[in-house]
Design an enzyme around this catalytic site. Structure first.
Site, PDB file in Angstrom:
ATOM      1  N   GLU A 189     -68.571 -85.542 -15.476  1.00 60.25           N
ATOM      2  CA  GLU A 189     -67.707 -86.760 -16.028  1.00 60.25           C
ATOM      3  C   GLU A 189     -68.859 -87.607 -16.802  1.00 60.25           C
ATOM      4  OE1 GLU A 189     -67.025 -85.428 -13.149  1.00 60.25           O
ATOM      5  OE2 GLU A 189     -64.888 -84.916 -13.424  1.00 60.25           O
TER       6      GLU A 189
ATOM      7  N   GLY B 161     -62.099 -82.025 -12.598  1.00 56.68           N
ATOM      8  CA  GLY B 161     -61.139 -81.717 -11.999  1.00 56.68           C
ATOM      9  C   GLY B 161     -61.039 -80.609 -11.289  1.00 56.68           C
TER      10      GLY B 161
ATOM     11  N   ALA C  22     -60.040 -81.919 -15.904  1.00 57.44           N
ATOM     12  CA  ALA C  22     -58.961 -82.420 -16.711  1.00 57.44           C
ATOM     13  C   ALA C  22     -58.927 -82.355 -18.161  1.00 57.44           C
ATOM     14  CB  ALA C  22     -58.818 -84.112 -16.322  1.00 57.44           C
TER      15      ALA C  22
ATOM     16  N   GLU D  18     -62.959 -80.662  -8.185  1.00 56.79           N
ATOM     17  CA  GLU D  18     -62.172 -81.414  -7.097  1.00 56.79           C
ATOM     18  C   GLU D  18     -60.804 -80.819  -6.780  1.00 56.79           C
ATOM     19  OE1 GLU D  18     -62.043 -84.355 -10.774  1.00 56.79           O
ATOM     20  OE2 GLU D  18     -63.071 -85.768  -9.181  1.00 56.79           O
TER      21      GLU D  18
HETATM   22  N1  CAA Z   1     -60.028 -80.154 -21.706  1.00 55.91           N
HETATM   23  C1  CAA Z   1     -59.438 -79.663 -22.737  1.00 55.91           C
HETATM   24  N2  CAA Z   1     -59.933 -78.509 -23.082  1.00 55.91           N
HETATM   25  C2  CAA Z   1     -60.910 -77.600 -22.613  1.00 55.91           C
HETATM   26  C3  CAA Z   1     -61.774 -78.320 -21.418  1.00 55.91           C
HETATM   27  C4  CAA Z   1     -61.251 -79.399 -20.976  1.00 55.91           C
HETATM   28  N3  CAA Z   1     -61.859 -79.894 -19.707  1.00 55.91           N
HETATM   29  N4  CAA Z   1     -62.639 -77.268 -21.055  1.00 55.91           N
HETATM   30  C5  CAA Z   1     -62.434 -76.482 -22.166  1.00 55.91           C
HETATM   31  N5  CAA Z   1     -61.474 -76.710 -23.211  1.00 55.91           N
HETATM   32  C6  CAA Z   1     -61.028 -75.785 -24.144  1.00 55.91           C
HETATM   33  C7  CAA Z   1     -62.160 -75.852 -25.316  1.00 55.91           C
HETATM   34  O1  CAA Z   1     -61.787 -77.200 -26.033  1.00 55.91           O
HETATM   35  C8  CAA Z   1     -61.952 -74.741 -26.113  1.00 55.91           C
HETATM   36  O2  CAA Z   1     -60.617 -74.822 -26.849  1.00 55.91           O
HETATM   37  P1  CAA Z   1     -60.605 -74.349 -28.394  1.00 55.91           P
HETATM   38  O3  CAA Z   1     -60.735 -72.890 -28.097  1.00 55.91           O
HETATM   39  O4  CAA Z   1     -59.256 -74.808 -28.796  1.00 55.91           O
HETATM   40  O5  CAA Z   1     -61.756 -74.844 -29.234  1.00 55.91           O
HETATM   41  C9  CAA Z   1     -61.548 -73.688 -24.988  1.00 55.91           C
HETATM   42  O6  CAA Z   1     -61.157 -74.555 -23.855  1.00 55.91           O
HETATM   43  C10 CAA Z   1     -62.691 -72.798 -24.696  1.00 55.91           C
HETATM   44  O7  CAA Z   1     -63.896 -73.735 -24.435  1.00 55.91           O
HETATM   45  P2  CAA Z   1     -65.162 -73.499 -24.925  1.00 55.91           P
HETATM   46  O8  CAA Z   1     -65.260 -73.222 -26.380  1.00 55.91           O
HETATM   47  O9  CAA Z   1     -65.911 -75.013 -24.812  1.00 55.91           O
HETATM   48  O10 CAA Z   1     -65.993 -72.560 -24.127  1.00 55.91           O
HETATM   49  P3  CAA Z   1     -67.592 -72.273 -23.612  1.00 55.91           P
HETATM   50  O11 CAA Z   1     -67.717 -71.296 -23.029  1.00 55.91           O
HETATM   51  O12 CAA Z   1     -68.405 -72.623 -24.921  1.00 55.91           O
HETATM   52  O13 CAA Z   1     -67.807 -73.737 -22.565  1.00 55.91           O
HETATM   53  C11 CAA Z   1     -67.357 -75.008 -20.841  1.00 55.91           C
HETATM   54  C12 CAA Z   1     -67.175 -73.856 -21.481  1.00 55.91           C
HETATM   55  C13 CAA Z   1     -68.748 -75.207 -20.650  1.00 55.91           C
HETATM   56  C14 CAA Z   1     -66.617 -74.920 -19.491  1.00 55.91           C
HETATM   57  C15 CAA Z   1     -67.057 -76.283 -21.832  1.00 55.91           C
HETATM   58  O14 CAA Z   1     -65.714 -75.845 -22.148  1.00 55.91           O
HETATM   59  C16 CAA Z   1     -66.749 -77.307 -21.205  1.00 55.91           C
HETATM   60  O15 CAA Z   1     -67.980 -78.511 -21.140  1.00 55.91           O
HETATM   61  N6  CAA Z   1     -65.568 -77.955 -20.868  1.00 55.91           N
HETATM   62  C17 CAA Z   1     -65.596 -79.157 -20.339  1.00 55.91           C
HETATM   63  C18 CAA Z   1     -65.909 -79.459 -18.753  1.00 55.91           C
HETATM   64  C19 CAA Z   1     -65.733 -81.010 -18.538  1.00 55.91           C
HETATM   65  O16 CAA Z   1     -66.627 -81.925 -18.945  1.00 55.91           O
HETATM   66  N7  CAA Z   1     -64.721 -81.096 -17.513  1.00 55.91           N
HETATM   67  C20 CAA Z   1     -64.655 -82.548 -16.740  1.00 55.91           C
HETATM   68  C21 CAA Z   1     -63.443 -82.959 -17.531  1.00 55.91           C
HETATM   69  S1  CAA Z   1     -63.197 -84.740 -16.953  1.00 55.91           S
HETATM   70  C22 CAA Z   1     -62.399 -84.599 -15.607  1.00 55.91           C
HETATM   71  O17 CAA Z   1     -62.270 -83.590 -15.017  1.00 55.91           O
HETATM   72  C23 CAA Z   1     -62.232 -85.796 -14.781  1.00 55.91           C
HETATM   73  C24 CAA Z   1     -61.418 -85.889 -13.701  1.00 55.91           C
HETATM   74  O18 CAA Z   1     -62.242 -85.822 -12.683  1.00 55.91           O
HETATM   75  C25 CAA Z   1     -60.298 -85.922 -13.462  1.00 55.91           C
END
Ligand code: CAA
Length: 260
Positions: free
Chosen positions: A134, A111, A66, A114
């Protein structure tokens, strides 16, 4: 209909849905979820579409979860509604009459994992990574992860993934039954299409009801689930395709099914 966050194509009766926010690793924001919901409704009513493949744009992510930037400002009430929305859409995907294959081409986190679990089959490229991170954010999985993950991989491994936020490789995901097959990235879509076509070559109602029985059976007790199976088993004996399938076997020829 024009989509801003999705690419929708139909090839050989197979819908290919590409989640398309590659700059945010295809993170699920409200706009994307709204479009996905509409698309699922459209596909569900379209008899000319016989299978669905869901994948992510770019070579890095299926869906990285998400959209955290959007979620950050939500109140508890808004967050609950967001979770209910995601759960409703993913349940619609799970209940589509067509087979749905996730072609997981990179990160499938939160998500994203999921969404993949709401599909019938998961194929993954070797660079795919799965996880429910999460707890790193102070929340629980909100689009079905706490429920579909234990159903797919068992309670112990699900709790480990949900409570440690560990990210696992495609290979490990295949070992625990989260992924059906690991396929080279450049063959991932073709393999998904090939599997869809194999399903489409079988008796359509039989395929559709196999899916429905597994889905519904998982949510009721075994006696009820077995009763449902017997009901469908009997009903399908009234179809022309059943007669065709059995006649073709006895006559040693390929069956030709007509969804009748
Ligand atoms: N939401 C919003 N933006 C996201 C995102 C997310 N879940 N995941 C990645 N992005 C964005 C980053 O902010 C970044 O944007 P900018 O270039 O504008 O800074 C871009 O995508 C590229 O990401 P990274 O620079 O972080 O890339 P990376 O290769 O260094 O890392 C990653 C990749 C490990 C996937 C890392 O992006 C990450 O940890 N993302 C979050 C993953 C996460 O926590 N997901 C769970 C979300 S909560 C959820 O999903 C709740 C639910 O059950 C519904």
């Amino acid at each position: 209909m024009n989509y801003e966050n999705l690419i929708f194509a139909v090839e050989d009766k197979i819908a290919i849905v590409t989640l398309n926010r590659p700059k945010a690793l295809n993170a699920l924001n409200s706009a994307l979820l709204g479009e996905l919901s509409q698309l699922v409704d459209t596909v569900g009513k379209d008899d000319s579409i016989e299978a669905v493949i869901i994948t992510g744009a770019g070579d890095k992510a299926f869906v990285a979860g998400a959209d955290i930037a959007e979620m950050k400002g939500k109140t508890p009430l808004e967050a609950r509604a967001f979770s209910q929305l995601g759960n409703a859409i993913f349940t619609k995907i799970e209940r589509l009459p067509q087979p749905v294959i996730a072609a997981v081409n990179g990160f499938a986190l939160g998500g994203g994992c999921e969404l993949a679990m709401a599909c019938d089959i998961r194929l993954a490229s070797p660079n795919a990574k799965f996880g429910q991170p999460e707890v790193n954010l102070g929340i629980v999985a909100g689009f079905g992860g706490t429920q579909r993950l234990p159903r797919l991989v068992g309670v112990g491994i699900a709790k480990e993934l949900l409570m440690t936020a560990d990210m696992i490789s495609a290979e490990r995901a295949a070992q625990i039954g989260l992924v059906n097959h690991v396929v080279e990235a450049d063959q991932l879509l073709d393999k998904a299409k090939e599997m869809a076509k194999k399903m489409l070559s079988k008796a359509p109602y039989a395929v559709q009801f196999s899916k429905k029985l597994v889905n519904e059976g998982m949510n009721v007790d075994l006696d009820r689930a077995l009763a449902l199976e017997s009901e469908v088993f009997g009903t399908l004996f009234g179809t022309e395709d059943r007669l065709e399938g059995m006649s073709a076997f006895v006559e040693k020829r390929p069956a030709s099914f007509r969804k009748k």
